[in-house]
Design an enzyme around this catalytic site. Structure first.
Site, PDB file in Angstrom:
ATOM      1  CG  ASN A  14      12.921  -2.124  -6.585  1.00 38.13           C
ATOM      2  OD1 ASN A  14      13.933  -1.438  -6.580  1.00 38.13           O
ATOM      3  ND2 ASN A  14      11.728  -1.637  -6.886  1.00 38.13           N
ATOM      4  CB  ILE A  96      -1.805  -2.669   4.107  1.00 32.12           C
ATOM      5  CG1 ILE A  96      -1.735  -1.512   3.116  1.00 32.12           C
ATOM      6  CG2 ILE A  96      -1.641  -2.178   5.537  1.00 32.12           C
ATOM      7  CD1 ILE A  96      -2.837  -0.498   3.283  1.00 32.12           C
ATOM      8  CG  ASN A 111       8.036  -0.520   1.305  1.00 28.66           C
ATOM      9  OD1 ASN A 111       8.004  -1.324   0.361  1.00 28.66           O
ATOM     10  ND2 ASN A 111       7.303   0.584   1.324  1.00 28.66           N
ATOM     11  CG  HIS A 113       6.519   4.774  -0.811  1.00 28.55           C
ATOM     12  ND1 HIS A 113       5.326   4.132  -1.006  1.00 28.55           N
ATOM     13  CD2 HIS A 113       6.278   6.092  -0.992  1.00 28.55           C
ATOM     14  CE1 HIS A 113       4.392   5.027  -1.287  1.00 28.55           C
ATOM     15  NE2 HIS A 113       4.941   6.218  -1.278  1.00 28.55           N
ATOM     16  CG  LEU A 148       0.843   2.690   4.101  1.00 33.66           C
ATOM     17  CD1 LEU A 148       1.156   1.216   4.038  1.00 33.66           C
ATOM     18  CD2 LEU A 148      -0.416   3.004   3.318  1.00 33.66           C
ATOM     19  CD  GLN A 177      18.449   7.307 -10.122  1.00 25.94           C
ATOM     20  OE1 GLN A 177      19.236   7.461  -9.188  1.00 25.94           O
ATOM     21  NE2 GLN A 177      18.850   7.100 -11.370  1.00 25.94           N
TER      22      GLN A 177
HETATM   23  N1  NHR Z   1       2.524  -2.480   5.761  1.00 29.22           N
HETATM   24  C1  NHR Z   1       2.753  -1.700   6.814  1.00 29.22           C
HETATM   25  N2  NHR Z   1       2.196  -2.070   7.979  1.00 29.22           N
HETATM   26  N3  NHR Z   1       3.489  -0.580   6.774  1.00 29.22           N
HETATM   27  C2  NHR Z   1       4.032  -0.187   5.612  1.00 29.22           C
HETATM   28  O1  NHR Z   1       4.753   0.917   5.585  1.00 29.22           O
HETATM   29  C3  NHR Z   1       3.818  -0.959   4.439  1.00 29.22           C
HETATM   30  C4  NHR Z   1       3.047  -2.120   4.564  1.00 29.22           C
HETATM   31  C5  NHR Z   1       2.793  -2.921   3.442  1.00 29.22           C
HETATM   32  C6  NHR Z   1       3.264  -2.544   2.209  1.00 29.22           C
HETATM   33  C7  NHR Z   1       4.392  -0.933   0.708  1.00 29.22           C
HETATM   34  C8  NHR Z   1       3.533   0.280   0.366  1.00 29.22           C
HETATM   35  C9  NHR Z   1       4.201   1.223  -0.585  1.00 29.22           C
HETATM   36  O2  NHR Z   1       5.422   1.298  -0.594  1.00 29.22           O
HETATM   37  C10 NHR Z   1       4.006  -1.374   2.078  1.00 29.22           C
HETATM   38  C11 NHR Z   1       4.303  -0.584   3.182  1.00 29.22           C
HETATM   39  C12 NHR Z   1       0.293  -1.409  -0.567  1.00 29.22           C
HETATM   40  C13 NHR Z   1      -0.643  -0.449  -0.217  1.00 29.22           C
HETATM   41  C14 NHR Z   1      -2.124  -0.730  -0.376  1.00 29.22           C
HETATM   42  O3  NHR Z   1      -2.939   0.155  -0.214  1.00 29.22           O
HETATM   43  C15 NHR Z   1      -0.200   0.736   0.300  1.00 29.22           C
HETATM   44  C16 NHR Z   1       1.159   0.959   0.476  1.00 29.22           C
HETATM   45  C17 NHR Z   1       2.095  -0.001   0.133  1.00 29.22           C
HETATM   46  C18 NHR Z   1       1.644  -1.186  -0.400  1.00 29.22           C
HETATM   47  N4  NHR Z   1      -2.521  -1.991  -0.676  1.00 29.22           N
HETATM   48  C19 NHR Z   1      -3.897  -2.450  -0.829  1.00 29.22           C
HETATM   49  C20 NHR Z   1      -4.350  -3.224   0.425  1.00 29.22           C
HETATM   50  O4  NHR Z   1      -5.566  -3.242   0.674  1.00 29.22           O
HETATM   51  C21 NHR Z   1      -4.058  -3.388  -1.981  1.00 29.22           C
HETATM   52  C22 NHR Z   1      -3.628  -2.805  -3.282  1.00 29.22           C
HETATM   53  C23 NHR Z   1      -3.464  -3.878  -4.353  1.00 29.22           C
HETATM   54  O5  NHR Z   1      -3.548  -5.089  -4.064  1.00 29.22           O
HETATM   55  O6  NHR Z   1      -3.133  -3.476  -5.501  1.00 29.22           O
HETATM   56  O7  NHR Z   1      -3.498  -3.869   1.080  1.00 29.22           O
HETATM   57  O8  NHR Z   1       3.521   1.983  -1.298  1.00 29.22           O
HETATM   58  C1  GAR Z   2       8.366  -0.033  -7.488  1.00 24.96           C
HETATM   59  O1  GAR Z   2       8.346   1.240  -8.075  1.00 24.96           O
HETATM   60  C2  GAR Z   2       8.081   0.078  -6.006  1.00 24.96           C
HETATM   61  O2  GAR Z   2       8.672   1.194  -5.397  1.00 24.96           O
HETATM   62  C3  GAR Z   2       6.601   0.221  -6.033  1.00 24.96           C
HETATM   63  O3  GAR Z   2       6.134  -0.652  -7.038  1.00 24.96           O
HETATM   64  C4  GAR Z   2       7.167  -0.873  -7.986  1.00 24.96           C
HETATM   65  C5  GAR Z   2       7.489  -2.352  -7.996  1.00 24.96           C
HETATM   66  O4  GAR Z   2       8.373  -2.650  -9.018  1.00 24.96           O
HETATM   67  N1  GAR Z   2       6.026  -0.121  -4.769  1.00 24.96           N
HETATM   68  C6  GAR Z   2       4.817   0.255  -4.433  1.00 24.96           C
HETATM   69  O5  GAR Z   2       4.148   1.001  -5.108  1.00 24.96           O
HETATM   70  C7  GAR Z   2       4.338  -0.325  -3.137  1.00 24.96           C
HETATM   71  N2  GAR Z   2       3.018   0.093  -2.912  1.00 24.96           N
HETATM   72  P1  GAR Z   2       9.125  -4.057  -9.016  1.00 24.96           P
HETATM   73  O6  GAR Z   2       8.107  -5.142  -8.731  1.00 24.96           O
HETATM   74  O7  GAR Z   2       9.647  -4.170 -10.418  1.00 24.96           O
HETATM   75  O8  GAR Z   2      10.207  -3.997  -7.985  1.00 24.96           O
END
Ligand code: NHR
Ligand code: GAR
Length: 191
Positions: A14, A96, A111, A113, A148, A177
Site C-alpha cells: 500500500n 495498536i 488507516n 483496513h 480501533l 483494491q
Molecule cells: N491504533 C488505533 N488507536 N486505532 C486504530 O484504528 C488503529 C491503530 C493501530 C493500527 C491498523 C489495524 C487494522 O487496520 C491500526 C488501526 C493492529 C492490530 C493489533 O491487534 C489491530 C488492528 C490494526 C493493527 N495489533 C497487535 C498489538 O498488540 C499486534 C499484532 C502483531 O504485531 O502482529 O498491537 O487492522
Molecule cells: C493490507 O491488506 C492492509 O489492509 C492490512 O495488511 C495488509 C498490508 O499489506 N492491514 C492490516 O491488517 C492492519 N491490521 P501491505 O504491507 O502490502 O500494504
C-alpha cells in the site's frame, strides 16, 4: 511542501502504491505534497528497500526494544515529527497506537483496513468474513481514533467472495483494491 509519513510493518505494497501515485500523479506540483518518510516497527519490512530506492527517508523502531507501548509511541512520535507531517498514514502497520499518539495526530492520521467497516475490525478479517458467510468483503480507508478501526470512513471498495475462496485468495483480491482506493483517498483528503 506538505509531508506524508507512512508507517508500515511488512511488505508495504500500500505504501508503494501511494509512492507510485505521488510520482505518476505529480503530487508535488499538483498537491504540494511529498512522501517524506517511511517508518517501520520491523527491520525486515520489505517495503523499506522500495522506499529507499525512491529516495525516501526510512527508519526502523523496533517495538520490542521498548518496555511499554507508551515508550514506543513516544519514540515513534519523535521520529515522525522530525518530518512535520501534514498526514500520517498507517499502511499495514500492525501495532495498536495509544490514545496519546492518536490525539497528537488527530485529524491527520489515516488507516486502511482490509474489511468493510464497521464489519470485522481488528485482525484476521478475511477468515472471519468467510466464517460468517459473507458474499462481499472489501477494504476501508478511515480516520484513526482511539477506538480501533472505528474512525470516519473516507473510502471503501467492495470485492465479491467467489466459490473456493480462502482467506489467502480473498486477501490478494482485496489488496489489489486497496492499492486503488488508498492513493485516491489520500489525494482527495489533501486536495
Ligand atoms: N491504533 C488505533 N488507536 N486505532 C486504530 O484504528 C488503529 C491503530 C493501530 C493500527 C491498523 C489495524 C487494522 O487496520 C491500526 C488501526 C493492529 C492490530 C493489533 O491487534 C489491530 C488492528 C490494526 C493493527 N495489533 C497487535 C498489538 O498488540 C499486534 C499484532 C502483531 O504485531 O502482529 O498491537 O487492522
Ligand atoms: C493490507 O491488506 C492492509 O489492509 C492490512 O495488511 C495488509 C498490508 O499489506 N492491514 C492490516 O491488517 C492492519 N491490521 P501491505 O504491507 O502490502 O500494504
Amino acid at each position: 511542501m506538505k509531508n506524508i509519513v507512512i508507517l508500515i510493518s511488512g511488505s508495504g505494497s500500500n505504501m508503494a502504491a501511494i509512492v507510485r501515485a505521488a510520482e505518476q500523479g505529480r503530487w508535488a506540483e499538483r498537491l504540494n505534497t511529498r512522501v517524506a518518510a517511511v517508518l517501520s516497527n520491523r527491520a525486515d519490512a520489505q517495503g523499506l528497500a522500495l522506499a529507499q530506492a525512491h529516495g525516501i527517508a526510512t527508519a526502523v523502531l523496533d517495538h520490542k526494544a521498548f518496555a511499554h507501548r507508551d515508550a514506543f509511541d513516544a519514540a515513534l512520535m519523535a521520529e515522525i515529527d522530525r518530518h512535520a507531517p501534514a498526514l500520517v498514514l498507517l499502511a499495514g502497520f500492525m501495532r495498536i497506537l495509544t490514545p496519546a499518539f492518536v490525539a497528537h495526530y488527530a485529524g491527520r492520521l489515516l488507516n486502511i483496513h482490509p474489511s468493510l467497516l464497521p464489519a470485522f475490525p481488528g485482525l484476521n478479517t478475511h477468515q472471519r468474513a468467510l466464517d460468517a458467510g459473507c458474499q462481499f468483503v472489501g477494504a476501508t480507508v478511515h480516520q484513526v481514533t482511539t477506538e480501533l478501526d472505528h474512525g470516519g470512513i473516507l473510502a471503501q471498495a467492495v470485492v465479491p467472495v467467489l466459490p473456493g475462496d480462502t482467506a489467502d485468495t480473498l486477501a490478494v483480491r482485496v489488496l489489489s483494491q486497496e492499492h486503488l482506493i488508498y492513493p485516491q483517498a489520500v489525494a482527495h483528503f489533501l486536495a
